[in-house]
Motif scaffolding. Structure first.
Motif, PDB file in Angstrom:
ATOM      1  N   VAL A   1       0.733  -1.452  -0.127  1.00 32.16           N
ATOM      2  CA  VAL A   1      -0.327   0.252  -0.056  1.00 32.16           C
ATOM      3  C   VAL A   1       0.596   1.277  -0.258  1.00 32.16           C
ATOM      4  CG1 VAL A   1      -1.755  -0.911   1.366  1.00 32.16           C
ATOM      5  CG2 VAL A   1      -0.086   0.054   2.450  1.00 32.16           C
ATOM      6  N   ASP A   2      -0.137   2.066  -0.197  1.00 34.49           N
ATOM      7  CA  ASP A   2       1.224   3.389  -0.597  1.00 34.49           C
ATOM      8  C   ASP A   2       1.825   4.432  -1.101  1.00 34.49           C
ATOM      9  OD1 ASP A   2       0.649   6.601   0.544  1.00 34.49           O
ATOM     10  OD2 ASP A   2       2.169   5.946   2.256  1.00 34.49           O
ATOM     11  N   VAL A   3       1.842   3.433  -1.864  1.00 36.33           N
ATOM     12  CA  VAL A   3       3.191   3.758  -3.091  1.00 36.33           C
ATOM     13  C   VAL A   3       3.910   4.470  -3.462  1.00 36.33           C
ATOM     14  CG1 VAL A   3       4.413   2.640  -5.043  1.00 36.33           C
ATOM     15  CG2 VAL A   3       2.899   0.831  -3.978  1.00 36.33           C
ATOM     16  N   ARG A   4       4.903   5.516  -3.788  1.00 37.24           N
ATOM     17  CA  ARG A   4       4.905   6.804  -3.961  1.00 37.24           C
ATOM     18  C   ARG A   4       6.280   6.806  -4.245  1.00 37.24           C
ATOM     19  NH1 ARG A   4       4.474   6.039   1.539  1.00 37.24           N
ATOM     20  NH2 ARG A   4       5.839   6.928   2.799  1.00 37.24           N
ATOM     21  N   HIS A   5       6.814   7.952  -4.681  1.00 49.17           N
ATOM     22  CA  HIS A   5       8.061   8.054  -4.819  1.00 49.17           C
ATOM     23  C   HIS A   5       8.112  10.111  -5.532  1.00 49.17           C
ATOM     24  CE1 HIS A   5       6.334   8.614  -9.598  1.00 49.17           C
ATOM     25  NE2 HIS A   5       6.337   7.741  -9.055  1.00 49.17           N
ATOM     26  N   HIS A   6       9.423  10.104  -5.162  1.00 53.83           N
ATOM     27  CA  HIS A   6       9.435  11.774  -5.694  1.00 53.83           C
ATOM     28  C   HIS A   6      10.707  12.124  -5.920  1.00 53.83           C
ATOM     29  CE1 HIS A   6      10.425  11.367  -1.289  1.00 53.83           C
ATOM     30  NE2 HIS A   6       8.750  11.509  -0.828  1.00 53.83           N
ATOM     31  N   LYS A   7      11.588  13.376  -5.750  1.00 49.52           N
ATOM     32  CA  LYS A   7      12.460  13.910  -5.790  1.00 49.52           C
ATOM     33  C   LYS A   7      13.141  14.093  -4.256  1.00 49.52           C
ATOM     34  CE  LYS A   7      12.090  17.224 -10.105  1.00 49.52           C
ATOM     35  NZ  LYS A   7      12.814  18.431 -10.295  1.00 49.52           N
ATOM     36  N   VAL A   8      14.329  13.679  -4.400  1.00 53.74           N
ATOM     37  CA  VAL A   8      15.255  13.656  -2.475  1.00 53.74           C
ATOM     38  C   VAL A   8      15.016  15.373  -2.001  1.00 53.74           C
ATOM     39  CG1 VAL A   8      17.005  13.463  -1.556  1.00 53.74           C
ATOM     40  CG2 VAL A   8      16.758  12.449  -3.194  1.00 53.74           C
ATOM     41  N   GLY A   9      14.021  15.645  -0.836  1.00 59.83           N
ATOM     42  CA  GLY A   9      13.970  16.956  -0.804  1.00 59.83           C
ATOM     43  C   GLY A   9      12.872  17.510  -0.686  1.00 59.83           C
ATOM     44  N   GLU A  10      11.491  16.412  -1.841  1.00 60.88           N
ATOM     45  CA  GLU A  10      10.294  17.355  -1.549  1.00 60.88           C
ATOM     46  C   GLU A  10       9.272  16.065  -1.235  1.00 60.88           C
ATOM     47  OE1 GLU A  10       9.689  18.396  -5.602  1.00 60.88           O
ATOM     48  OE2 GLU A  10      12.040  19.679  -5.663  1.00 60.88           O
ATOM     49  N   THR A  11       7.916  16.060  -1.277  1.00 58.57           N
ATOM     50  CA  THR A  11       6.892  15.111  -0.865  1.00 58.57           C
ATOM     51  C   THR A  11       6.304  14.778  -2.486  1.00 58.57           C
ATOM     52  OG1 THR A  11       5.303  17.353  -0.373  1.00 58.57           O
ATOM     53  CG2 THR A  11       7.167  15.881   1.295  1.00 58.57           C
ATOM     54  N   ALA A  12       5.841  15.856  -3.291  1.00 55.59           N
ATOM     55  CA  ALA A  12       4.960  15.612  -4.423  1.00 55.59           C
ATOM     56  C   ALA A  12       5.704  14.853  -5.137  1.00 55.59           C
ATOM     57  CB  ALA A  12       5.061  17.013  -4.349  1.00 55.59           C
ATOM     58  N   GLU A  13       5.065  14.085  -5.988  1.00 52.32           N
ATOM     59  CA  GLU A  13       4.880  13.283  -6.658  1.00 52.32           C
ATOM     60  C   GLU A  13       5.086  13.813  -8.363  1.00 52.32           C
ATOM     61  OE1 GLU A  13       2.543   9.645  -8.926  1.00 52.32           O
ATOM     62  OE2 GLU A  13       2.966   9.180  -6.549  1.00 52.32           O
ATOM     63  N   PRO A  14       5.874  14.088  -9.261  1.00 50.31           N
ATOM     64  CA  PRO A  14       5.947  14.775 -10.221  1.00 50.31           C
ATOM     65  C   PRO A  14       5.282  14.020 -11.375  1.00 50.31           C
ATOM     66  CG  PRO A  14       8.376  13.628  -9.952  1.00 50.31           C
ATOM     67  CD  PRO A  14       7.631  13.585  -8.312  1.00 50.31           C
ATOM     68  N   ALA A  15       5.082  14.524 -12.491  1.00 49.68           N
ATOM     69  CA  ALA A  15       4.516  14.405 -13.164  1.00 49.68           C
ATOM     70  C   ALA A  15       5.583  13.823 -14.516  1.00 49.68           C
ATOM     71  CB  ALA A  15       3.575  15.088 -14.217  1.00 49.68           C
ATOM     72  N   MET A  16       6.759  14.525 -13.947  1.00 48.99           N
ATOM     73  CA  MET A  16       7.686  13.232 -14.466  1.00 48.99           C
ATOM     74  C   MET A  16       9.150  13.643 -13.634  1.00 48.99           C
ATOM     75  SD  MET A  16       8.511  15.714 -18.275  1.00 48.99           S
ATOM     76  CE  MET A  16       7.099  15.595 -18.738  1.00 48.99           C
TER      77      MET A  16
END
Length: 449
Positions: free
Chosen positions: A284-299
């Motif tokens: 559950v709760d699979v997520r990814h983002h840039k290091v130091g950020e929390t929002a998941e980018p579109a690319m």
């Protein structure tokens, strides 16, 4: 009697599989039980009562009942199927071999118990699951070394087996043997005959070597499909009976006598695995983002530093608990893995890692293909595009281009040196140059200048 530690053994010996029902709703799990004779409800009541005490709703029917139906309006009515009808030649209602296999293919679980009266119908279902019963319909597993001491069994067909399990008491087995299809990598034996066993008709003398011998004879096997459906196939219906559950057992050539066989614990723990009360995982709760950020980018952009996180839990039989392991891997994949890393865990269910996006742009995937013996497989994937640098994102001076910069400056410097080495241009008489221009405008030139 000491508790049998079968659960750990089963988890370490059974191949991977998925869930036929969701343990998140443990109060509504229906199992269809098809019987040759309704008397089996009482002769196997301990096993059935164990299932009911764990929250299962059992629907008992004769295998020949014309009202048997696994689904209605395209929806399955049951989460699992138990076939305690080895002699049935044709199911009632709309049930047939294809319907049973479709039931399993849709992610539901199945238990099949056979004996010496096993019909072609039951044999065909087992064959489709990767198990081949002895072709000799009169054959039964015989062992003159690892049999159970019994006053009523003089032909040594009552076997006391402890191969492939860890228990204080052997498991009683009386029935037919089977082999595993070598082409099927999803089937595995959990109870095996001893090296001295063989399959033959005890009523006749051996005129030729038996086709099944030794540890190649499987007594109980399991299958876990790629869709995580689980199947249990036993060559003995008596394995689940009250008589075997409560029987004393003494193995031949042993002075140790047990007050109770290991059948009840073996069957109970194995049925927990088959019905996903053991070895069932969810992510559950699979997520990814840039290091130091929390929002998941579109690319992402090439060479970005990113972080990947996922939470994995295991069903304990009553609740979800954190799953702890050090072999969960993440792939950053495009045609082939560009990044392959182990995820680290906080021992509370959270798995995470960070890595740099490769210097290659295209459409990538975050992929987890987790397959561990005895557990449901996890297959997670999510696409994400990776773009190159924009024209205004490049550095003013790229280190890799320094040779070209040097070549350009050396060319300019060489040109300057060449200019300074040239002979100075002589001055021209302005008056003569003006006269030449005037003469060019005339149609004829004087003979002498």
């Amino acid at each position: 009697m000491a508790k049998i530690s079968i659960f750990l053994t089963v988890l370490s010996l059974i191949p991977l599989l998925c869930t036929s029902f969701s343990p998140e709703n443990p109060t509504d799990r229906r199992i269809l039980v098809l019987l040759d004779d309704l008397a089996l409800k009482s002769s196997h009541s301990i096993f059935f009562n164990s299932l009911q005490s764990r929250g299962f709703v059992l629907d008992f029917k004769l295998a020949s009942d014309p009202k048997i139906n696994l689904q209605r309006y395209g929806q399955y009515l049951y989460d699992a199927l138990i076939l305690f009808s080895p002699s049935i030649k044709q199911f009632g209602g709309s049930l047939d071999v294809a319907a049973v296999l479709d039931f399993v293919d849709s992610g539901h679980d199945l238990i099949v118990a056979a004996d010496t009266s096993a019909s072609d119908l039951i044999r065909e279902i087992a064959t489709e699951c990767g198990v081949d019963f002895d072709e000799d319909s009169a054959a039964i597993v015989i062992d003159h070394t690892s049999y159970a001491v019994s006053e009523s069994d003089g032909d040594h067909t009552l076997i006391a087996s402890d191969y492939f399990i860890q228990s204080d008491a052997p498991v009683l087995f009386k029935g037919i043997g089977h082999t595993l299809n070598a082409a099927n990598s999803l089937v595995l034996e959990v109870l095996s005959a001893s090296p001295s066993a063989y399959s033959s008709n005890p009523e006749s003398k051996l005129s030729s070597p038996p086709s099944l011998t030794g540890s190649a004879i499987s007594l109980v096997s399991v299958v876990q499909g790629r869709n995580n459906a689980r199947v249990l196939i036993s060559g003995s219906l008596d394995l689940f009976s009250n008589r075997f559950f409560q029987s004393e057992v003494q193995k031949a050539r042993s002075t140790t006598k047990y007050d109770k066989s290991g059948n009840e614990q073996f069957v109970t723990e194995l049925s927990k695995w088959v019905f996903h009360e053991r070895g069932h995982l969810k992510a559950v709760d699979v997520r990814h983002h840039k290091v130091g950020e929390t929002a998941e980018p579109a690319m992402y952009r090439i060479t970005d530093d990113i972080e990947y996180l996922v939470e994995i839990y295991e069903w304990s039989g009553s609740s979800w608990v954190p799953y702890v392991s050090d072999d969960v891997q993440i792939q950053f994949y495009m045609m082939s893995p560009y990044v392959l890393k182990n995820l680290s865990t906080d021992n509370k269910g959270l798995y995470s890692t960070s890595f740099k996006v490769p210097d290659v742009y295209g459409v990538f995937q975050f992929k987890i293909e987790y397959q561990r013996l005895g557990y449901t497989s996890l297959s997670l994937s999510k696409q994400i595009p990776v773009r190159p640098f924009r024209h205004n994102e490049y550095e003013r001076f790229i280190p890799t281009a320094f040779p070209y910069y040097g070549a350009s400056f050396s060319t300019v410097y060489g040109g300057i040196l060449r200019f300074h080495d040239c002979v100075p241009v002589q001055q021209v008489d302005v008056g003569k140059l003006t006269l030449l221009r005037e003469l060019e405008d005339t149609s004829t030139f004087p003979e002498k200048f």
